[in-house]
Design an enzyme around this catalytic site. Structure first.
Site, PDB file in Angstrom:
ATOM      1  N   ASN A  93      -7.288   5.523  -0.170  1.00 50.44           N
ATOM      2  CA  ASN A  93      -6.232   5.984   0.736  1.00 50.44           C
ATOM      3  C   ASN A  93      -5.455   7.152   0.141  1.00 50.44           C
ATOM      4  O   ASN A  93      -5.250   7.214  -1.063  1.00 50.44           O
ATOM      5  CB  ASN A  93      -5.232   4.866   1.018  1.00 50.44           C
ATOM      6  CG  ASN A  93      -5.691   3.988   2.161  1.00 50.44           C
ATOM      7  OD1 ASN A  93      -6.611   4.335   2.885  1.00 50.44           O
ATOM      8  ND2 ASN A  93      -5.038   2.862   2.305  1.00 50.44           N
ATOM      9  N   VAL A  94      -4.971   8.001   1.033  1.00 54.50           N
ATOM     10  CA  VAL A  94      -4.169   9.134   0.589  1.00 54.50           C
ATOM     11  C   VAL A  94      -3.048   8.678  -0.340  1.00 54.50           C
ATOM     12  O   VAL A  94      -2.757   9.288  -1.355  1.00 54.50           O
ATOM     13  CB  VAL A  94      -3.558   9.866   1.801  1.00 54.50           C
ATOM     14  CG1 VAL A  94      -2.569  10.917   1.343  1.00 54.50           C
ATOM     15  CG2 VAL A  94      -4.655  10.507   2.630  1.00 54.50           C
ATOM     16  N   LYS A  95      -2.457   7.543   0.033  1.00 54.97           N
ATOM     17  CA  LYS A  95      -1.284   7.096  -0.737  1.00 54.97           C
ATOM     18  C   LYS A  95      -1.617   6.824  -2.194  1.00 54.97           C
ATOM     19  O   LYS A  95      -0.805   7.063  -3.078  1.00 54.97           O
ATOM     20  CB  LYS A  95      -0.706   5.832  -0.089  1.00 54.97           C
ATOM     21  CG  LYS A  95       0.678   5.487  -0.612  1.00 54.97           C
ATOM     22  CD  LYS A  95       1.674   6.563  -0.241  1.00 54.97           C
ATOM     23  CE  LYS A  95       2.878   6.526  -1.163  1.00 54.97           C
ATOM     24  NZ  LYS A  95       3.840   7.556  -0.799  1.00 54.97           N
ATOM     25  N   GLY A  96      -2.826   6.326  -2.452  1.00 51.88           N
ATOM     26  CA  GLY A  96      -3.262   6.157  -3.822  1.00 51.88           C
ATOM     27  C   GLY A  96      -2.607   5.027  -4.567  1.00 51.88           C
ATOM     28  O   GLY A  96      -2.228   4.019  -3.981  1.00 51.88           O
ATOM     29  N   THR A 123       0.826  -1.205   0.000  1.00 49.02           N
ATOM     30  CA  THR A 123       0.000   0.000   0.000  1.00 49.02           C
ATOM     31  C   THR A 123       0.863   1.259   0.000  1.00 49.02           C
ATOM     32  O   THR A 123       0.530   2.236  -0.649  1.00 49.02           O
ATOM     33  CB  THR A 123      -0.940   0.057   1.232  1.00 49.02           C
ATOM     34  OG1 THR A 123      -0.172  -0.212   2.388  1.00 49.02           O
ATOM     35  CG2 THR A 123      -2.048  -0.938   1.122  1.00 49.02           C
TER      36      THR A 123
END
Lengths: 521, 260
Positions: free
Chosen positions: B127-130, A306
């Site tokens: 998610n921010v992370k993308g 992630t």
């Protein structure tokens, strides 16, 4: 394997990192020492010999623990009220008691004085019997490894996952014949969120096979058979994670599983299991693993699926240091710490392979006595299976160059389809080629003292220390709530399973913890 | 130069029709296995065929790599494809459009539904992370993301969507055994029908996962399917598109709420 030190890591920085990890872990360990969970208590009942399930498939350990909880709570543990009921009532054994309790026919109480002493000593005897069975399994493993032979490192780790234990068995045996040293049976999707362990041999699962005591037994027996045929001990792996972590660890110890996935934060981050529940369950499960001689595998590789593998490299190291700390505190030895990491840097990035080498060598040198588990690329595997095969070869090369000891076999069809029979065969050919063609190449791998690799490794270590300083100051629960690991935010009162966390009262009795925390046999 | 209407696979010469396939037959390695592979390739329509690689896998299986010429001539006029019918916007453009047209933050509720515990796709979008170098929807100032995570029950998802006054539901499904992914989406669609307050504009139902057929959205009761490789920006751009923005298509059922 003796690790050569090539990165000139500053020993003071390394020991500072360990001190910080210990400080960050301390409050969490304290929480685990003063609390119990429904699954820890059910594990105690399993060690005392209770097994089986009712007509609905709900295990008797759940029924009994629920009945105890309804009457007197779990603050004193299940052992005292259960063995008090056995001593005072007319029940043939634990199973009979569980059945009667499930039907509402037993009234539990917390015994006092002489009655408490009597219940405690009966409970200690019964649970001690379970620990003895775990000890016996461990001796049996030692004997088989001596007699059949231990495969040379790196161990080749291969996954089987059909959903049907009777399909898994021939596939696992075929994989062993094709060169696999470790077989992992992937669990059915969603098992981690079940608050009970299914019973019996199972033939249906989603993207994996249920972890049950009977499935463990069947697969271990099948691998013993193929181990004898091949003249090397093939290890079996499963997953001590999710809401039933302590129970699954217990079943693994009883049925002689050899390695267990058991990460301190995986369930929190990736399965949204409550952080407190996870840490309490984890400590007990690691005490069992320590006793059973099981090697744990931690799940740091997952963070990189992630988070970005370059930006988040230090979070892997921080998690490894925490996993090490929690593991040692629970009684695991260095050789049982299969700390995880992965080859997940974007292959489009210039000098990707040098970065991977820097990370892999850093982990190798930080944990010289741990059997590191190195995971192949998944995030950057595309539909281009040809490029995927190349990337897996580079992963294998990095593994060989940096002396990783457990290498998961990368599939070129990762994330595309369930591996074909041919994918697995090609993947093993890839590993064998690299391992044989590059045998001994590790001794020629000497990064320049102030070159790219050594500099990058020191940088990641430095960032790890900075992050650990923050975690030690703010608290690990706060760091997890803040999205430090795997980018996902998990508050300590959120997620699943918090209702199964209970603070221990004075007079709490857990005969398993007593034995596991005492002097090893 | 105009593209020819009729084409064949290109090996190293125009129109040679050459393809490469690999497969395994449950036949012990040997001359009979290779002949079987050649015959199989012929029956697939390859002629001539060249079995260039044959390797036994255990005692019962043989793996092959086969080259051959396909007789198929493709008429490109027969090709049907769903092309992205909306412009790809930057995060800044998305925020601007939402703010100026919706006049509040757009609410997105996401989950994996039923037995599926795989949040990797959901998190990649939210998610921010993308994903693929793009930040996820959480990072868009004008989007409010509620990520419910794994294994959410369909009715629970809809209940939360009502509470949050969701504009869109994102349902991610990875596990496909026995068509679980299709079943789970239908459950959400049914729960939306049953649980959404009468008179209120229904949220969009967006579905994502590696094994969905983009043309099958309507048959599952969904508004849109996103397949493997979808980036957060594509999802955000689609959401803006459904607002009737920036090109005022206006045909979507959500437009009722926009004008309200």
């Amino acid at each position: 394997m003796t690790t050569q030190m090539r990165l000139q890591l500053d020993a003071r920085v390394v020991s500072k990192a360990r001190r910080l990890a210990e400080r960050a872990a301390a409050p969490v360990v304290e929480l685990a020492r003063t609390h119990t969970t429904t699954s820890v208590e059910r594990a105690v009942l399993r060690l005392a010999g209770l097994s089986g399930a009712d007509a609905e498939g709900i295990p008797w350990v759940n029924r009994l623990a629920d009945a105890v909880r309804a009457d007197v709570g779990l603050e004193h543990g299940v052992a005292l009220p259960v063995y008090d009921a056995l001593a005072t009532g007319d029940h043939a054994d634990l199973a009979a008691l569980a059945q009667k309790a499930a039907a509402g026919g037993v009234r539990f109480r917390i015994p006092q004085g002489r009655e408490a002493a009597r219940a405690a000593s009966a409970a200690r005897r019964a649970v001690g019997g379970g620990i003895t069975r775990i000890d016996r399994s461990r001796r049996e493993r030692d004997r088989l490894v001596r007699r059949l032979g231990d495969p040379p490192k790196p161990w080749i780790y291969l996954i089987v996952a059909t959903g049907d234990i009777h399909e898994d068995i021939p596939q696992a045996q075929a994989a062993a014949r094709a060169g696999a040293d470790v077989i992992a049976v992937i669990r059915s999707t969603g098992q981690s969120l079940l608050d009970y362990v299914p019973e019996g041999a199972t033939r249906e699962g989603f993207a994996g096979t249920y972890a049950t005591q009977e499935n463990f037994r069947l697969m271990r027996a099948a691998l013993d058979e193929v181990s004898r045929e091949l003249g090397r001990y093939i290890r079996l792996t499963n997953y001590a994670s999710g809401l039933c972590m302590p129970e699954i660890a217990t079943l693994a110890g009883l049925e002689r599983l050899d390695m267990m996935l058991n990460d301190c934060m995986y369930g929190i981050i990736f399965r949204d299991i409550n952080p407190q529940r996870t840490f309490i369950d984890q400590r007990f499960s690691r005490q069992i693993h320590a006793r059973a001689g099981i090697i744990i595998n931690t799940g740091e590789d997952n963070y990189l699926t992630t988070a970005d593998a370059v930006d988040a490299a230090h979070t892997v190291v921080v998690s490894q240091l925490l996993n090490e700390r929690f593991g040692l505190e629970a009684g695991l030895e260095d050789w049982q710490l299969g700390l995880g990491h992965a080859f997940e840097i974007n292959p489009g990035l210039p000098e990707q392979f040098r970065l991977e080498l820097a990370h892999a060598q850093l982990v190798r040198e930080l944990f010289p006595n741990a059997p590191l588990k190195y995971m192949p690329p998944t995030k950057h595997m595309t539909g281009n299976v040809f490029f995927g095969y190349l990337l897996d070869a580079f992963f294998n090369l990095a593994g060989v160059l940096t002396g990783q000891e457990i290498i998961l076999v990368g599939m070129m069809t990762e994330g595309i389809v369930t591996p074909f029979l041919s994918d697995r065969d090609l993947a093993l050919e890839n590993v064998r080629y690299v391992r044989d063609a590059c045998a001994g190449l590790a001794e020629d791998f000497v990064p320049a003292p102030d070159g790219f690799i050594a500099t990058r490794a020191r940088q990641v270590l430095g960032e790890s220390v900075e992050l650990l300083e923050r975690i030690a100051a703010d608290g690990l629960f706060e760091a997890i709530a803040d999205g430090t690991f795997g980018i996902t935010r998990r508050p300590s009162d959120g997620g699943r399973g918090l209702d199964g966390v209970v603070a221990r009262a004075d007079g709490y009795l857990n005969p398993a913890s007593e034995l596991l925390e005492g002097t090893p046999a | 130069m105009t593209e020819p209407r009729h084409v064949r696979p290109y090996g190293d010469t125009t129109g040679d029709g050459m393809v490469q396939v690999s497969f395994t037959l449950p036949v012990p390695p040997g001359p009979r296995a290779e002949a079987a592979a050649a015959l199989f390739a012929q029956k697939m329509g390859l002629d001539p065929t060249f079995v260039v690689h044959a390797k036994g896998i255990g005692e019962r299986f043989t793996f092959f790599v086969v080259y051959g010429r396909s007789a198929v001539i493709l008429d490109l006029d027969e090709v049907q494809v769903i092309e992205r019918e909306f412009p790809l916007l930057t995060a800044k453009e998305v925020n601007l459009e939402v703010r100026s047209r919706l006049k509040r933050r757009m609410v997105i509720v996401g989950a994996t539904v039923g037995t599926d515990a795989h949040t990797v796709g959901l998190d990649a979008i939210l998610n921010v992370k993308g994903f693929a170098g793009e930040k996820g929807l959480e990072s868009y100032r004008e989007l409010r993301v509620v990520n419910l995570g794994a294994q959410v029950d369909a009715t629970e998802l809809v209940r939360r969507a009502v509470d949050e006054r969701a504009d869109a539901l994102l349902v991610s499904q990875v596990v496909t055994q026995r068509d679980a992914h299709l079943q789970h989406v239908r459950e959400v669609a049914a729960a939306l029908d049953a649980g959404w307050p009468a008179g209120a504009a229904r949220p969009l139902l967006l579905v994502g996962g590696p094994r969905f057929d983009p043309s099958a959205a309507a048959s599952m009761g969904a508004d849109r399917v996103f397949t493997k490789g979808t980036t957060p920006r594509e999802v955000a751009s689609y959401l803006v598109h459904t607002l009737g923005l920036p090109a005022a298509s206006g045909s979507h059922r959500r437009s009722a709420r926009v004008s309200a």
